[in-house]
Structures are given as C-alpha cells and as structure tokens.
Design a protein around this motif. Sequence first.
Motif, PDB file in Angstrom:
ATOM      1  N   LEU A  56       0.826  -1.205   0.000  1.00 25.59           N
ATOM      2  CA  LEU A  56       0.000   0.000   0.000  1.00 25.59           C
ATOM      3  C   LEU A  56       0.864   1.261   0.000  1.00 25.59           C
ATOM      4  CD1 LEU A  56      -2.718   1.391   0.136  1.00 25.59           C
ATOM      5  CD2 LEU A  56      -2.684   1.109   2.647  1.00 25.59           C
ATOM      6  N   TYR A  57       1.789   1.351   0.944  1.00 23.36           N
ATOM      7  CA  TYR A  57       2.617   2.560   1.025  1.00 23.36           C
ATOM      8  C   TYR A  57       3.575   2.707  -0.173  1.00 23.36           C
ATOM      9  CZ  TYR A  57       1.049   4.328   5.511  1.00 23.36           C
ATOM     10  OH  TYR A  57       0.286   4.890   6.507  1.00 23.36           O
ATOM     11  N   PRO A  58       4.185   1.627  -0.652  1.00 23.31           N
ATOM     12  CA  PRO A  58       4.972   1.775  -1.876  1.00 23.31           C
ATOM     13  C   PRO A  58       4.149   2.270  -3.064  1.00 23.31           C
ATOM     14  CG  PRO A  58       5.624  -0.220  -0.764  1.00 23.31           C
ATOM     15  CD  PRO A  58       4.438   0.314  -0.016  1.00 23.31           C
ATOM     16  N   LEU A  59       2.896   1.798  -3.180  1.00 23.39           N
ATOM     17  CA  LEU A  59       2.053   2.264  -4.278  1.00 23.39           C
ATOM     18  C   LEU A  59       1.756   3.754  -4.152  1.00 23.39           C
ATOM     19  CD1 LEU A  59      -0.471  -0.686  -4.734  1.00 23.39           C
ATOM     20  CD2 LEU A  59       1.435  -0.046  -6.225  1.00 23.39           C
ATOM     21  N   ILE A  60       1.593   4.231  -2.927  1.00 25.12           N
ATOM     22  CA  ILE A  60       1.367   5.668  -2.723  1.00 25.12           C
ATOM     23  C   ILE A  60       2.602   6.460  -3.149  1.00 25.12           C
ATOM     24  CG2 ILE A  60       0.972   7.454  -0.990  1.00 25.12           C
ATOM     25  CD1 ILE A  60      -0.678   5.402   0.584  1.00 25.12           C
ATOM     26  N   ASN A  61       3.776   6.005  -2.740  1.00 24.03           N
ATOM     27  CA  ASN A  61       5.015   6.695  -3.123  1.00 24.03           C
ATOM     28  C   ASN A  61       5.264   6.616  -4.637  1.00 24.03           C
ATOM     29  OD1 ASN A  61       5.795   7.522  -0.498  1.00 24.03           O
ATOM     30  ND2 ASN A  61       6.561   5.462  -0.055  1.00 24.03           N
ATOM     31  N   ILE A  62       4.935   5.453  -5.207  1.00 24.56           N
ATOM     32  CA  ILE A  62       5.107   5.301  -6.658  1.00 24.56           C
ATOM     33  C   ILE A  62       4.167   6.235  -7.413  1.00 24.56           C
ATOM     34  CG2 ILE A  62       4.803   3.697  -8.586  1.00 24.56           C
ATOM     35  CD1 ILE A  62       5.800   1.470  -6.701  1.00 24.56           C
ATOM     36  N   SER A  63       2.966   6.443  -6.885  1.00 21.34           N
ATOM     37  CA  SER A  63       2.038   7.372  -7.539  1.00 21.34           C
ATOM     38  C   SER A  63       2.598   8.797  -7.541  1.00 21.34           C
ATOM     39  CB  SER A  63       0.674   7.339  -6.844  1.00 21.34           C
ATOM     40  OG  SER A  63       0.745   7.913  -5.542  1.00 21.34           O
ATOM     41  N   LEU A  64       3.300   9.200  -6.466  1.00 21.49           N
ATOM     42  CA  LEU A  64       3.952  10.508  -6.443  1.00 21.49           C
ATOM     43  C   LEU A  64       5.079  10.561  -7.470  1.00 21.49           C
ATOM     44  CD1 LEU A  64       4.400  13.315  -5.214  1.00 21.49           C
ATOM     45  CD2 LEU A  64       5.848  12.236  -3.463  1.00 21.49           C
ATOM     46  N   SER A 128       9.505  12.174   8.377  1.00 16.99           N
ATOM     47  CA  SER A 128       9.965  10.969   7.693  1.00 16.99           C
ATOM     48  C   SER A 128       9.268  10.804   6.350  1.00 16.99           C
ATOM     49  CB  SER A 128       9.703   9.742   8.568  1.00 16.99           C
ATOM     50  OG  SER A 128      10.055   8.556   7.883  1.00 16.99           O
ATOM     51  N   SER A 129       7.969  11.129   6.309  1.00 20.02           N
ATOM     52  CA  SER A 129       7.211  11.036   5.058  1.00 20.02           C
ATOM     53  C   SER A 129       7.733  12.036   4.036  1.00 20.02           C
ATOM     54  CB  SER A 129       5.724  11.280   5.329  1.00 20.02           C
ATOM     55  OG  SER A 129       4.995  11.334   4.133  1.00 20.02           O
ATOM     56  N   ILE A 130       8.056  13.249   4.481  1.00 24.07           N
ATOM     57  CA  ILE A 130       8.594  14.259   3.560  1.00 24.07           C
ATOM     58  C   ILE A 130       9.924  13.785   2.965  1.00 24.07           C
ATOM     59  CG2 ILE A 130       9.633  16.556   3.452  1.00 24.07           C
ATOM     60  CD1 ILE A 130       7.484  17.533   5.342  1.00 24.07           C
ATOM     61  N   PHE A 131      10.770  13.212   3.806  1.00 27.74           N
ATOM     62  CA  PHE A 131      12.058  12.715   3.332  1.00 27.74           C
ATOM     63  C   PHE A 131      11.865  11.619   2.283  1.00 27.74           C
ATOM     64  CE2 PHE A 131      15.620   9.703   3.695  1.00 27.74           C
ATOM     65  CZ  PHE A 131      16.662  10.540   3.346  1.00 27.74           C
ATOM     66  N   ILE A 135      12.768  11.714  -1.880  1.00 28.81           N
ATOM     67  CA  ILE A 135      13.568  10.712  -2.578  1.00 28.81           C
ATOM     68  C   ILE A 135      12.878  10.290  -3.870  1.00 28.81           C
ATOM     69  CG2 ILE A 135      14.410   8.330  -2.488  1.00 28.81           C
ATOM     70  CD1 ILE A 135      15.006   8.745   0.459  1.00 28.81           C
ATOM     71  N   PHE A 136      11.564  10.022  -3.804  1.00 22.25           N
ATOM     72  CA  PHE A 136      10.842   9.594  -5.001  1.00 22.25           C
ATOM     73  C   PHE A 136      10.742  10.722  -6.030  1.00 22.25           C
ATOM     74  CE2 PHE A 136       9.772   6.021  -2.390  1.00 22.25           C
ATOM     75  CZ  PHE A 136       9.496   4.992  -3.277  1.00 22.25           C
ATOM     76  N   PHE A 138      12.983  13.104  -6.395  1.00 23.88           N
ATOM     77  CA  PHE A 138      14.329  13.196  -6.966  1.00 23.88           C
ATOM     78  C   PHE A 138      14.568  12.091  -7.991  1.00 23.88           C
ATOM     79  CE2 PHE A 138      18.715  11.617  -6.875  1.00 23.88           C
ATOM     80  CZ  PHE A 138      19.387  12.728  -7.337  1.00 23.88           C
ATOM     81  N   LEU A 139      14.170  10.852  -7.671  1.00 30.91           N
ATOM     82  CA  LEU A 139      14.376   9.734  -8.595  1.00 30.91           C
ATOM     83  C   LEU A 139      13.605   9.937  -9.890  1.00 30.91           C
ATOM     84  CD1 LEU A 139      14.251   6.679  -6.150  1.00 30.91           C
ATOM     85  CD2 LEU A 139      16.264   7.653  -7.271  1.00 30.91           C
ATOM     86  N   SER A 140      12.354  10.395  -9.789  1.00 33.12           N
ATOM     87  CA  SER A 140      11.561  10.605 -10.998  1.00 33.12           C
ATOM     88  C   SER A 140      12.135  11.741 -11.835  1.00 33.12           C
ATOM     89  CB  SER A 140      10.103  10.893 -10.636  1.00 33.12           C
ATOM     90  OG  SER A 140       9.987  12.090  -9.874  1.00 33.12           O
ATOM     91  N   THR A 141      12.635  12.787 -11.176  1.00 32.39           N
ATOM     92  CA  THR A 141      13.245  13.907 -11.904  1.00 32.39           C
ATOM     93  C   THR A 141      14.520  13.456 -12.609  1.00 32.39           C
ATOM     94  OG1 THR A 141      12.366  15.469 -10.277  1.00 32.39           O
ATOM     95  CG2 THR A 141      14.140  16.248 -11.703  1.00 32.39           C
ATOM     96  N   ALA A 142      15.337  12.668 -11.905  1.00 33.01           N
ATOM     97  CA  ALA A 142      16.574  12.169 -12.511  1.00 33.01           C
ATOM     98  C   ALA A 142      16.266  11.262 -13.699  1.00 33.01           C
ATOM     99  CB  ALA A 142      17.397  11.410 -11.477  1.00 33.01           C
ATOM    100  N   LEU A 143      15.266  10.400 -13.548  1.00 29.20           N
ATOM    101  CA  LEU A 143      14.896   9.510 -14.648  1.00 29.20           C
ATOM    102  C   LEU A 143      14.380  10.304 -15.846  1.00 29.20           C
ATOM    103  CD1 LEU A 143      14.428   6.691 -15.818  1.00 29.20           C
ATOM    104  CD2 LEU A 143      12.164   6.706 -14.734  1.00 29.20           C
ATOM    105  N   LYS A 144      13.543  11.302 -15.580  1.00 30.79           N
ATOM    106  CA  LYS A 144      12.984  12.102 -16.670  1.00 30.79           C
ATOM    107  C   LYS A 144      14.074  12.856 -17.422  1.00 30.79           C
ATOM    108  CE  LYS A 144       9.566  13.897 -19.022  1.00 30.79           C
ATOM    109  NZ  LYS A 144       8.807  13.066 -19.981  1.00 30.79           N
ATOM    110  N   PHE A 145      14.983  13.471 -16.677  1.00 27.44           N
ATOM    111  CA  PHE A 145      16.052  14.220 -17.335  1.00 27.44           C
ATOM    112  C   PHE A 145      16.970  13.272 -18.109  1.00 27.44           C
ATOM    113  CE2 PHE A 145      14.621  17.777 -15.023  1.00 27.44           C
ATOM    114  CZ  PHE A 145      15.235  18.906 -15.536  1.00 27.44           C
TER     115      PHE A 145
END
Length: 351
Positions: A56-64, A128-131, A135-136, A138-145
Amino acid sequence: MEAIKPLQTRNPGIKTAWIIFWHLFFWMGMISFFVFLARTNDEQLTTRELVIIFLLYPLINISLFYLNYLVFIPNFLNRKKYLQYAGIVALSIVCYGLFKYGIGLLFKDVVLVRQKGHVIPFSTYFYSSIFTSLIFVFLSTALKFSSDWFLNERIQRDLENQRLSAELAFLKSQINPHFLFNSLNSIYSLAYQRSETTPEAILKLSEIMRYMLYECNDAKVDLDKELQYLQNYIDLQKIRFGAKAFIDFKVEGNITNQKIEPLLLIAFIENAFKHGVANDITSPIKLLINVADGKLHFYIQNKKHTLNRDAAGGIGLINVQRRLNLLYPDRYSLNIRDEENTYTCELSITL
C-alpha cells in the motif's frame, strides 16, 4: 539537397508497451526484494502487515513518482515555470504526507505503533514522510532528465545521419554530370576527327554509365568492380588520345573481398587527364593502387600542363575531399603536392 525529414518513431505502441513493461518489472522486483528481506529477518510479520507496509505505502510513493514524472515536469519544469513547479511539488509532498498519516491512523497498530506500545508522534512521522517523498521526487526527476537527454541525443544523431546522407547524395549527384560532361567532350573530339574508335568509346562510356547508375547505389561496392570502372575510364581516355596516351597503371595486393565507397578515386584520375600531360612518353601518368593490411594506398602523379586550365577543374577534387571527410573520418590521409612540373596525390584509406 534533399530536405531533412523529422524523426519518426517506428511502432510507437510497441515502444510504449515495452516502457510500461520495464517500469512494472522494476517496481515489482523492488517490492518483492523488500518483502523477501522482511520475511527473512522478521517471521512475525503477518500477511496483512506485509500488504500495508510493502504494497500500500509503496504504491502511494510510486504514484507521487509518476505524478512528478508525467505531469509536473512536462507541464512546469520543461516549460521553465520553476516557481510553479517548486510550489506544486512542495504542496504535493505535504498533501502526500498528510494522506499517508491518515492511512497510518486507519492502520495504527501496523504503521504508528512500535515496540512496547510506543506511538510515533505526528511530527516525526510527517518529517519521515517528507524525506521519503523527496527521494521519489528526486528519482523521478533524474529519470525524466536522463531519458529526455538520451532521446534528444538519439534525435540529434538521426538528424545528423539524415543530413550526412542528404549531403552525400548531393555530392554523388554532382559526380555523374561532371563525369558525363568530360566524357562527352572526349567522344565529341573523336567524332569531330572522324575517328574509327568513336563506336568503341561510346561502348566504353555505356559500360561506365551502367556501373554508375546500377551498381553505385549501395553504400559500398566491391573494390575489384570499382577498379574495373577506373580501368574502363582509362581505356576510354586511351581511345581518345590514341597511340599518344601513356599511363603506367599498376594494382598490387589482394583486391577481392574488399569494399570501398563508390566513385571516390575517379576524380583524381580525371584531374590527371584533364589538367596533366598524357601524351609524353618520358613522363607518363603514374597510377599505383596497393591494398595491404586492410588499407588502400592510392598514388597518382602527372606532369603539369600549363594550358587549358578552366575554372571548373577543381570541382571533382573538392567533392572527393568532402566525401572523404564524411565517409572516412579519422580513417584516411590525403597528401597533395602541387610542384613546379608535377602534380601528385597520395591517398590512404582504412577500408
């Protein structure tokens, strides 16, 4: 010159399907890996706890991750709306933090309660949630660029290849009229003199044109056929000059099973006949082609003629030098020596 066409993606549906497949494969692999570690290190986790914590929580982070990847970056960051992008990302991270804390309240015993009944305070969980969200993002931005950079690089390469292909086609299109112009001049001279060799010259020209029209369409041709084409041209010139043509033409080395770009060497020979002296037995046109160790060495030298130097004489050599730069970058050397009495060209190509 042929216009450069825009890049067209082949089978975009298949490409999209592959991208979706690899994204799903990556996330499923990551989730499975962490579930495996959890089951290995803590046998007390129930299926319900595993689903909440590792699904559940990974899916929420993946949606972000994909909200930033597919919506925020294309609509704000790529359009240089930096303040709007920063604001929408910050708002999304806060909303996601509140949302995840709300989910945590629903499953308090799994998410917020730790050992000895200790409940994680809101501030600690929220930070902790903000951190995690950062991360997610940053990862999506790095992947997109990264993906956009590789896509742009591929587009630039394709456009450059199309430009080079168009330029090469243009240069080759100049060769045929240039060669035909010179050959027809030679045959006209024979016809004007009522020479008996005129039919033979026309036949030689026909063989030459057949090679140029039907066998030079490929990127590379057999070296032995290219050399036969040069021999036909030399024979045509001998017909033109009759018994007064003197050329020392030698081929050394193994020329079979070798490939070369078509119509590269003819300009040097044309230049020797057009601007040099071909009827001096003491100074014949010297032509040597040597093939060894995957390299072709071409040498031609002619005695200089001081008359009949028309302005168009250098077009062929200019074209061949441009083609060498395009077709054999860093794989050839060309040395041209324009001396007082002789003109010499030495060309070395890595086949």
